[in-house]
Write a protein that holds these residues in place. Structure first.
Motif, PDB file in Angstrom:
ATOM      1  N   LEU A  72      13.706  -4.492   4.187  1.00 49.44           N
ATOM      2  CA  LEU A  72      13.670  -3.039   4.371  1.00 49.44           C
ATOM      3  C   LEU A  72      15.033  -2.520   4.824  1.00 49.44           C
ATOM      4  O   LEU A  72      15.537  -1.514   4.310  1.00 49.44           O
ATOM      5  CB  LEU A  72      12.593  -2.670   5.397  1.00 49.44           C
ATOM      6  N   LYS A  98       8.929   3.935  -0.780  1.00 46.23           N
ATOM      7  CA  LYS A  98       7.969   2.875  -1.043  1.00 46.23           C
ATOM      8  C   LYS A  98       6.720   3.458  -1.692  1.00 46.23           C
ATOM      9  O   LYS A  98       6.371   4.629  -1.474  1.00 46.23           O
ATOM     10  CB  LYS A  98       7.565   2.166   0.263  1.00 46.23           C
ATOM     11  N   TYR A 100       6.041   0.094   7.697  1.00 44.52           N
ATOM     12  CA  TYR A 100       7.470   0.261   7.395  1.00 44.52           C
ATOM     13  C   TYR A 100       8.256   0.814   8.580  1.00 44.52           C
ATOM     14  O   TYR A 100       9.164   1.622   8.425  1.00 44.52           O
ATOM     15  CB  TYR A 100       7.631   1.152   6.163  1.00 44.52           C
TER      16      TYR A 100
END
Length: 494
Positions: free
Chosen positions: A261, A222, A192
């Motif tokens: 994202l 997340k 990420y």
């Protein structure tokens, strides 16, 4: 007897929801074999795409980027950092850390990221026939901290600990492997991050914030496989832009559409737009999408992390011996340069009084350098003496040899503790910036020494009868170099 395999399995099986850990942490004030370690890695963006489009040159391109990363890290961190592993197009390092240098070391990771990304951009803008390929590439980074121990008993006593296992490859070479929940979490976080961004673990971000480092931004939450019992984990990025735009400066103008994202980031920042996550993650009178102490304290409370945070804080303030946890058992070598310059028909020498040292504090010496694996002894001497004293030197080298290496005048050993003998070599080096060095001595405060002088041989020898203290064989070493310079036998100058 403790079974190593059983402990490794127990490390892997700890429930990161921490419901049981909070109550079962065993009190143990011994910290010798435990320390907080900083892990950080860099991953090449779009490397798979480049392997497909540049099948005849991708190895040269990607290898060049990884080498540039390693060289930049070594320059920034010097001997403090160790390469842990290169896996695919990802390179990971480990580094000792404490409360006082944590912020600066994370900032240095960010600086490495920016510098290498600029190097890639410069390649894109060059006239090289590969510039089109470089336009697809970038670098992203991630970092985390963890308590590390090499004592198997610590893993039983402290359920937050990660295990540093030394693996012997051959008689003269070892490598380290690290096992534990924080290691797994670190690689989960790596998924990420994005081009130009540095993703941080929650614990690392917490201590940066606690140290008044506010250049952090919450991206989203997340569920990371196996982390916090698969409950929501905050994705936090380090803002290295020094601009009002913050991390968004690194986003492409259409990133909010092409990257899920980044799309979540924009949605979560809009308090009026009740994104799916904002509907799930809610606390009355507290915005869980604005990074701050109250928000992070709430996560610590809900995830029952207070024991872990307190243990980390204790070890950041009073770290154990980290070398045994992350560094191969190499010979520790010291190199001393007896620095001189000619004045009239005689010579003057640089001497310095040690300060703030656990060993031989307050004694006169000639300075010291630790040679780095990637540099020659001459390069290490020049760099370290420039850093410590501001002096420019040229070591006396053997002109008869093809490699022109510095001439050793003596070897010595220092026994600091049982089973630890440090070796040293003494060289001579000519000072080339004499006037600048004289000004430095008159105006500069030296970090490692309380006093630095340039004195004649006779003046230094006269100090022998004073109450002052000197490192072992100080005068013998000086005489050897002086006799060489005067082209006399050593016995003639005793």
């Amino acid at each position: 007897m403790v079974n190593e395999n059983d402990i490794i399995e127990s490390v892997k099986s700890i429930d990161l929801d921490n419901d049981s850990i909070e109550a079962t942490t065993i009190e143990d004030n011994r910290t010798d074999s435990r320390s907080v370690v900083l892990f950080f890695g860099f991953d090449i963006v779009n490397s798979t795409q480049v392997k497909t489009m540049a099948y005849d040159s991708w190895t040269e391109i990607l290898d060049g980027i990884l080498k540039n990363v390693q060289e930049t890290v070594n320059t920034k961190f010097r001997e403090e950092v160790q390469l842990w592993r290169i896996q695919g197009d990802c390179i990971v390092f480990v580094c000792s850390v404490n409360k006082f240098d944590l912020n600066e070391k994370v900032r240095d990771v960010s600086r490495v990221l920016k510098k290498v990304n600029k190097w890639i951009t410069d390649k894109t803008n060059s006239l090289n026939n590969l510039n089109y390929v470089y336009s697809f590439l970038g670098l992203q980074a991630f970092a985390w901290i963890g308590i590390v121990t090499n004592d198997l008993n610590d893993v039983r006593k402290h359920p937050f600990d990660n295990y540093s296992k030394k693996i012997k490859i051959r008689d003269t070479e070892v490598m380290f492997e690290f096992l534990g929940n924080d290691i797994d979490t670190g690689f989960r976080i790596a998924k990420y991050t994005r081009n130009g961004q540095l993703a941080l673990s929650f614990e690392l971000a917490y201590f940066l914030l606690e140290n008044n480092n506010s250049i952090l931004d919450l991206v989203t939450y997340k569920k990371l496989k196996g982390v916090w019992n698969n409950k929501y984990y905050p994705i936090i990025w380090y803002d290295n832009t020094d601009t009002k735009e913050g991390i968004t400066q690194n986003f492409a103008f259409d990133a909010g559409e092409s990257d899920e994202l980044i799309k979540e980031y924009y949605q979560n920042k809009d308090r009026e737009d009740q994104s799916p996550l904002r509907q799930v993650i809610q606390v009355k009178d507290l915005d869980m999408f604005t990074l701050g102490k109250e928000m992070m304290d709430r996560i610590i409370k809900d995830r029952r992390l207070s024991s872990k945070i307190n243990e980390m804080r204790k070890l950041l303030i009073n770290p154990g011996s980290v070398d045994e946890l992350i560094k191969p058992s190499l010979i520790e070598m010291h190199c001393v340069a007896i620095c001189y310059f000619k004045e009239g028909d005689d010579y003057k020498f640089l001497i310095a009084k040690r300060k703030n040292k656990d060993y031989m504090d307050g004694k006169w010496e000639f300075g010291c350098a630790k040679p780095r694996l990637q540099d020659t002894i001459e390069e290490s001497l020049k760099d370290e003496y420039k850093k410590d004293f501001g002096v420019s030197i040229v070591p006396v080298c053997d002109s008869c040899r093809s490699d022109k290496s510095p001439i050793p005048f003596a070897v010595y050993k220092v026994i600091k503790q049982e089973n630890s003998i440090q070796k040293g070599i003494i060289f001579a080096a000519e000072i080339t910036n004499v006037e600048e060095m004289k000004r430095n001595i008159a105006t500069k405060n030296f970090e490692k020494h309380s006093k630095v002088l340039l004195e004649s041989y006779e003046s230094i020898i006269n100090r022998k009868n004073s109450s002052e203290q000197f490192v072992p064989d100080f005068f013998d070493s000086l005489r050897k170099v002086y006799s060489y310079l005067k082209k006399e036998k050593v016995s003639d100058v005793y």
